[in-house]
Design a protein around this motif. Structure first.
Motif, PDB file in Angstrom:
ATOM      1  N   ARG A  52       0.836  -1.199   0.000  1.00 26.79           N
ATOM      2  CA  ARG A  52       0.000   0.000   0.000  1.00 26.79           C
ATOM      3  C   ARG A  52       0.866   1.242   0.000  1.00 26.79           C
ATOM      4  O   ARG A  52       1.900   1.305   0.662  1.00 26.79           O
ATOM      5  CB  ARG A  52      -0.947  -0.026   1.188  1.00 26.79           C
ATOM      6  CG  ARG A  52      -1.976  -1.150   1.075  1.00 26.79           C
ATOM      7  CD  ARG A  52      -2.845  -1.292   2.299  1.00 26.79           C
ATOM      8  NE  ARG A  52      -3.832  -2.357   2.105  1.00 26.79           N
ATOM      9  CZ  ARG A  52      -4.609  -2.841   3.072  1.00 26.79           C
ATOM     10  NH1 ARG A  52      -4.510  -2.357   4.297  1.00 26.79           N
ATOM     11  NH2 ARG A  52      -5.474  -3.804   2.803  1.00 26.79           N
ATOM     12  N   ILE A  53       0.427   2.230  -0.736  1.00 25.16           N
ATOM     13  CA  ILE A  53       1.260   3.410  -0.972  1.00 25.16           C
ATOM     14  C   ILE A  53       1.368   4.279   0.260  1.00 25.16           C
ATOM     15  O   ILE A  53       2.470   4.658   0.679  1.00 25.16           O
ATOM     16  CB  ILE A  53       0.706   4.209  -2.167  1.00 25.16           C
ATOM     17  CG1 ILE A  53       0.830   3.377  -3.447  1.00 25.16           C
ATOM     18  CG2 ILE A  53       1.441   5.540  -2.323  1.00 25.16           C
ATOM     19  CD1 ILE A  53       0.099   3.955  -4.634  1.00 25.16           C
ATOM     20  N   THR A  54       0.251   4.607   0.885  1.00 27.80           N
ATOM     21  CA  THR A  54       0.270   5.546   2.004  1.00 27.80           C
ATOM     22  C   THR A  54       0.428   4.836   3.335  1.00 27.80           C
ATOM     23  O   THR A  54       1.247   5.235   4.157  1.00 27.80           O
ATOM     24  CB  THR A  54      -1.017   6.385   2.019  1.00 27.80           C
ATOM     25  OG1 THR A  54      -1.119   7.085   0.779  1.00 27.80           O
ATOM     26  CG2 THR A  54      -0.992   7.389   3.158  1.00 27.80           C
ATOM     27  N   GLN A  55      -0.345   3.810   3.580  1.00 32.36           N
ATOM     28  CA  GLN A  55      -0.202   3.053   4.822  1.00 32.36           C
ATOM     29  C   GLN A  55       0.019   1.586   4.489  1.00 32.36           C
ATOM     30  O   GLN A  55      -0.914   0.828   4.246  1.00 32.36           O
ATOM     31  CB  GLN A  55      -1.413   3.203   5.742  1.00 32.36           C
ATOM     32  CG  GLN A  55      -1.155   2.530   7.103  1.00 32.36           C
ATOM     33  CD  GLN A  55      -2.281   2.707   8.084  1.00 32.36           C
ATOM     34  OE1 GLN A  55      -3.367   2.179   7.882  1.00 32.36           O
ATOM     35  NE2 GLN A  55      -2.024   3.452   9.155  1.00 32.36           N
ATOM     36  N   GLN A 124       3.214   4.267   7.948  1.00 30.15           N
ATOM     37  CA  GLN A 124       2.511   5.441   7.428  1.00 30.15           C
ATOM     38  C   GLN A 124       3.537   6.361   6.763  1.00 30.15           C
ATOM     39  O   GLN A 124       4.476   6.829   7.401  1.00 30.15           O
ATOM     40  CB  GLN A 124       1.812   6.186   8.565  1.00 30.15           C
ATOM     41  CG  GLN A 124       0.987   7.381   8.130  1.00 30.15           C
ATOM     42  CD  GLN A 124      -0.321   6.977   7.477  1.00 30.15           C
ATOM     43  OE1 GLN A 124      -0.936   5.996   7.881  1.00 30.15           O
ATOM     44  NE2 GLN A 124      -0.754   7.739   6.481  1.00 30.15           N
ATOM     45  N   GLN A 126       4.890   9.663   4.465  1.00 30.61           N
ATOM     46  CA  GLN A 126       4.731  11.037   3.987  1.00 30.61           C
ATOM     47  C   GLN A 126       5.607  11.179   2.752  1.00 30.61           C
ATOM     48  O   GLN A 126       6.821  11.043   2.824  1.00 30.61           O
ATOM     49  CB  GLN A 126       5.161  12.048   5.056  1.00 30.61           C
ATOM     50  CG  GLN A 126       4.274  12.055   6.290  1.00 30.61           C
ATOM     51  CD  GLN A 126       4.726  13.068   7.314  1.00 30.61           C
ATOM     52  OE1 GLN A 126       5.727  13.770   7.119  1.00 30.61           O
ATOM     53  NE2 GLN A 126       4.008  13.149   8.422  1.00 30.61           N
ATOM     54  N   HIS A 127       4.969  11.411   1.638  1.00 35.35           N
ATOM     55  CA  HIS A 127       5.687  11.468   0.373  1.00 35.35           C
ATOM     56  C   HIS A 127       6.090  12.904   0.071  1.00 35.35           C
ATOM     57  O   HIS A 127       5.233  13.772  -0.073  1.00 35.35           O
ATOM     58  CB  HIS A 127       4.820  10.907  -0.749  1.00 35.35           C
ATOM     59  CG  HIS A 127       4.544   9.449  -0.597  1.00 35.35           C
ATOM     60  ND1 HIS A 127       3.438   8.962   0.070  1.00 35.35           N
ATOM     61  CD2 HIS A 127       5.248   8.350  -1.011  1.00 35.35           C
ATOM     62  CE1 HIS A 127       3.464   7.638   0.049  1.00 35.35           C
ATOM     63  NE2 HIS A 127       4.549   7.249  -0.605  1.00 35.35           N
ATOM     64  N   ALA A 130       4.519  14.565  -2.921  1.00 37.98           N
ATOM     65  CA  ALA A 130       3.073  14.752  -3.009  1.00 37.98           C
ATOM     66  C   ALA A 130       2.712  16.206  -2.779  1.00 37.98           C
ATOM     67  O   ALA A 130       3.435  16.958  -2.122  1.00 37.98           O
ATOM     68  CB  ALA A 130       2.367  13.872  -1.985  1.00 37.98           C
ATOM     69  N   ASP A 134       2.401  15.738   2.387  1.00 36.51           N
ATOM     70  CA  ASP A 134       1.942  14.581   3.151  1.00 36.51           C
ATOM     71  C   ASP A 134       0.516  14.199   2.772  1.00 36.51           C
ATOM     72  O   ASP A 134      -0.316  13.903   3.613  1.00 36.51           O
ATOM     73  CB  ASP A 134       2.039  14.844   4.659  1.00 36.51           C
ATOM     74  CG  ASP A 134       1.207  16.059   5.077  1.00 36.51           C
ATOM     75  OD1 ASP A 134       0.690  16.751   4.191  1.00 36.51           O
ATOM     76  OD2 ASP A 134       1.078  16.276   6.291  1.00 36.51           O
ATOM     77  N   ALA A 136      -2.765  12.379   1.946  1.00 37.39           N
ATOM     78  CA  ALA A 136      -3.227  11.076   2.421  1.00 37.39           C
ATOM     79  C   ALA A 136      -3.306  10.065   1.279  1.00 37.39           C
ATOM     80  O   ALA A 136      -3.004   8.896   1.451  1.00 37.39           O
ATOM     81  CB  ALA A 136      -4.580  11.213   3.094  1.00 37.39           C
ATOM     82  N   ASP A 137      -3.718  10.504   0.117  1.00 35.15           N
ATOM     83  CA  ASP A 137      -3.843   9.629  -1.041  1.00 35.15           C
ATOM     84  C   ASP A 137      -3.147  10.265  -2.233  1.00 35.15           C
ATOM     85  O   ASP A 137      -3.790  10.831  -3.123  1.00 35.15           O
ATOM     86  CB  ASP A 137      -5.322   9.377  -1.362  1.00 35.15           C
ATOM     87  CG  ASP A 137      -6.016   8.612  -0.245  1.00 35.15           C
ATOM     88  OD1 ASP A 137      -5.577   7.491   0.035  1.00 35.15           O
ATOM     89  OD2 ASP A 137      -6.966   9.150   0.331  1.00 35.15           O
ATOM     90  N   PRO A 138      -1.828  10.228  -2.269  1.00 32.93           N
ATOM     91  CA  PRO A 138      -1.112  10.881  -3.354  1.00 32.93           C
ATOM     92  C   PRO A 138      -1.348  10.185  -4.676  1.00 32.93           C
ATOM     93  O   PRO A 138      -1.608   8.980  -4.721  1.00 32.93           O
ATOM     94  CB  PRO A 138       0.352  10.756  -2.922  1.00 32.93           C
ATOM     95  CG  PRO A 138       0.389   9.512  -2.083  1.00 32.93           C
ATOM     96  CD  PRO A 138      -0.918   9.496  -1.353  1.00 32.93           C
TER      97      PRO A 138
END
Length: 787
Positions: A52-55, A124, A126-127, A130, A134, A136-138
């Protein structure tokens, strides 16, 4: 005493057909559920990578995290009421016998212990790339999630805001840690919060820090005598800052980050926390590149021993695995995916069963439920045995070792079960066991519970390992367990009016018969499977005495029993009888096909040796399938092996396709349903049996080759008698075979066509037997080429 598996057949310097590139399963999206995640493991410690990308979620398992402690569940009333149960069965009072069996022959309490998850590692992110830093759904591009089946490394890669992020995850056997490597192609871009969890936090006791970058989960598995467990996570950041706040491990703006995770329980370690911290300290001394190299070197030493290559379509290889699987569900061919499935089965065995670990259970080691289906333990009326069908033929004998350790641990509780419940010598087990090697009956389930053949079947794996390795020292260690399992039946078997020796009571797992008066029952006298297993076991013990040169006092007893066991018989439909009488079946398409044990994994029914019985076995299979059989993954896998032994390549191939189309989950896990892993192992073994067999006193090359595989190659198959084999075929015909011999002796080979045999480029003098088998005197350590 630990019985070490031998791998004498894998010799240094032997020529091999090695892979030319990756062998992988891969996806272009995150996993939504467990059955889409990527499994990793080192036998003891397992993970499921969701990507999963974010979490990110990595599901965690440690093989000794089981509920509760050991118990004596043997029913103290069993021996008292056993004669009455037997009497009622002999008199035909079926329901009365079954009612008393429920009371007197069930375990107290009825259930064994169950396997549990270790927890989850949540990451979790932080991109930096993005919007806002940070999101949530980049928006992510170029996403790929893959598992390399040869290296044992899972990779997740994607781009956010022009920055490429990469995760590499593996579980190292040499270093006994899970390693998560996080990188980005722009410095200072790794920011992540890590947390260990277990359910909704009620399933662990506390999370504590041991230093500024290490956090430990403490807990107990629950129940009387429940084990303590520990999981420890450590961050090793390059650049940026790492700290712990509360229960969270935070890393901000690192260039690269390595997370190390270790786990253990009091099943193995008096102080598991001290042990997991020791493991982390040791792994922490190595740079990531070294950890990865050590892992890959170890993993490839097993994964590349046997490689299957079938005709592959580059356009299909460019498709994600779940898309390819969906095409097969729609009836389209994909031979390349079948080859991947073969490697995936070997991958799973390497990842869930290594020396020092527990055996692979119903889910290997990958379980997300606190109370899993069927307790995720060891079901030993087929499923655990099926897990190990690929171990020898597919060149992973070391992976067999945890099963041997379990058998050894079962002997003492099994002796108590034999003595307390049946007044018998030797040791016995029923249709389940658990981490504590519990041998008392499991459940109050008439079709399965009251079946005392579990230990007898398991001990045949010891004999099979000897047959593949010809290791007499191993056989000497294994014989006492085989002998004890057989000795139980010297006391348990009863004599019929016509002088045969039969089990009473027993069942034919897990089927129901119908009496002429319409009455239905499961408890029986002399199920066919029982006699077939015992034929193999007593034969193995007697042969072991001959090999070792032991004049044991039990030899005469065992010879007498062997001569008086019921023989396989043919019923009114032309089928192999499942019971002593030709009863009708309540479920003609039942998932268990126990009465074909003598065909596979047994060796008594063969196409040329017992043609009438082989034909009856064919009828049995056809009847099962005509009535909807093969509806569970493991049952379909067993059917592949049956057809392979009957040398029907087309039927075997149809069932391979059916296994993938109807009983395989998106990540290639087997689907019972729900997920259990035995079908993966049985399917892999079945593919190997289609290409080479050695159960009938000869090496049979390409015995069940389907038309859909006109060309291909496979390396590293192992044959009984101590041989390792590479095959290559073209236009449906064997082109070349390389046979490496462990020991001196006569090598007997059956193959379609005419072949010459060479050793060091010199022709070898061979003899052609009347049945077309070629044979020659093989030297130990020599390689022979058939061409």
């Amino acid at each position: 005493m630990k019985m070490k598996a031998s791998n004498q057949a894998s010799m240094r310097g032997s020529k091999r057909t090695l892979p030319t590139g990756k062998c992988r399963i891969w996806f272009d999206r995150e996993a939504a559920v467990w059955e889409e995640a990527l499994p990793i493991g080192n036998g003891r410690l397992g993970g499921m990578v969701f990507g999963r990308i974010t979490q990110e979620r990595i599901g965690l398992n440690e093989d000794s995290v089981w509920y509760g402690g050991p118990r004596d569940r043997n029913n103290p009333d069993a021996a008292r009421y056993l004669p009455e149960i037997r009497k009622r069965l002999r008199e035909g009072r079926l329901q009365a016998a079954q009612e008393l069996a429920r009371f007197a022959l069930s375990g107290v309490p009825e259930t064994q212990r169950h396997y549990m998850p270790l927890g989850d590692l949540l990451l979790q992110f932080q991109h930096e790339g993005a919007a806002g830093g940070d999101a949530a759904d980049p928006d992510a591009a170029d996403y790929i999630r893959e598992l390399d089946l040869f290296s044992g490394v899972a990779t997740v890669r994607y781009t956010v805001g022009g920055i490429m992020y990469t995760r590499e995850i593996f579980t190292s056997y040499p270093d006994q840690v899970m390693v998560i490597r996080l990188t980005a192609d722009r410095p200072g871009s790794i920011s992540v919060t890590a947390r260990l969890t277990r359910g909704d936090a009620r399933y662990f006791d506390e999370l504590v820090r041991t230093d500024h970058r290490t956090i430990v989960m403490r807990g107990n598995c629950g129940g009387t005598g429940g084990m303590d467990f520990r999981a420890a996570l450590r961050a090793k950041a390059e650049g940026g800052k790492a700290q712990i706040i509360g229960e969270h491990l935070l890393v901000r703006k690192a260039d690269q980050l390595t997370l190390l995770l270790a786990a253990g329980t009091t099943f193995r370690f008096e102080d598991p926390e001290q042990e997991v911290l020791r493991i982390l300290d040791a792994a922490d001394q190595h740079e990531y590149a070294e950890l990865k190299e050590r892992h890959i070197t170890d993993f490839r030493s097993l994964s590349e021993r046997s490689v299957l290559q079938l005709s592959a379509d580059p356009e299909l290889e460019a498709l994600p695995t779940d898309v390819r699987l969906e095409r097969m569900k729609q009836g389209q061919a994909d031979e390349g995916l079948i080859a991947v499935y073969y490697q995936f089965g070997r991958y799973l065995l390497i990842s869930s069963s290594r020396p020092g670990s527990l055996p692979a259970n119903l889910q290997g080691i990958w379980n997300e439920h606190m109370r899993p289906p069927w307790d995720s333990k060891y079901t030993i009326n087929i499923n655990t045995q099926m897990n190990y069908w690929p171990a020898e033929i597919c060149n992973l004998p070391e992976c067999h070792e945890p099963l041997f350790d379990l058998i050894e641990r079962m002997r003492e509780p099994g002796r108590r079960t034999a003595r307390v419940m049946y007044g018998a010598r030797g040791f016995t087990a029923h249709h389940n066991t658990d981490i504590w090697a519990d041998t008392a009956p499991q459940d109050i389930y008439m079709p399965a519970t009251y079946w005392p053949l579990g230990a007898a079947w398991l001990c045949l794996h010891l004999w099979e390992h000897y047959l593949y390795t010809m290791d007499i020292e191993f056989l000497k260690q294994a014989l006492p367990a085989m002998e004890e399992a057989a000795l139980f039946f010297a006391d348990y078997l009863e004599e019929t009016e016509d002088g045969r020796l039969v089990t009473n009571p027993s069942v034919s797992p897990e089927n129901t018969y119908i009496l002429p008066n319409g009455e239905r029952g499961q408890l029986c006298i002399g199920a066919a499977m029982d006699s077939q297993i015992l034929h193999e076991l007593f034969t193995a013990c007697l042969e072991a005495y001959r090999i070792i040169g032991s004049e044991h006092e039990l030899r005469g007893t065992f010879e007498n029993i062997l001569a008086r066991l019921p023989q396989p018989a043919i019923g009114k439909h032309g089928q192999i009888l499942e019971w002593l009488e030709d009863y009708e079946e309540a479920e003609p398409g039942h998932r268990h096909i126990s009465h074909l044990f003598a065909l596979h994994p047994g060796r008594r029914i063969t196409v040329r040796g017992t043609p009438e019985l082989a034909q009856a076995a064919r009828v049995t299979l056809e009847r099962r399938l005509a009535h909807g059989g093969g509806h569970t993954g493991w049952s379909r896998a067993w059917i592949i092996n049956f057809w392979a032994r009957l040398e029907d390549g087309q039927k075997a191939y149809e069932n391979v396709c059916a296994l993938l189309a109807h009983s395989t989950l998106p990540n290639l896990f087997d689907n019972h349903p729900p997920f259990q892993i035995d079908g993966n192992f049985g399917g892999t073994a079945g593919i190997a049996e289609m290409l080479m067999q050695s159960h009938a006193g000869e090496i049979h090359l390409l015995p069940a080759l389907p038309a859909e595989w006109p060309a291909g190659r496979i390396s590293g198959l192992r044959a009984r008698g101590g041989y390792e084999i590479d095959l290559e075929w073209e236009e449906d015909q064997l082109r070349e075979a390389r046979i490496r011999s462990l020991r001196p002796g006569v090598c007997r080979v059956r193959a379609a066509g005419s072949f010459r045999v060479f050793h060091n480029d010199e022709p070898v003098e061979v003899r052609i037997a009347e049945d077309g088998v070629i044979e020659w005197q093989a030297a130990a350590g020599a390689e022979y080429v058939l061409c």
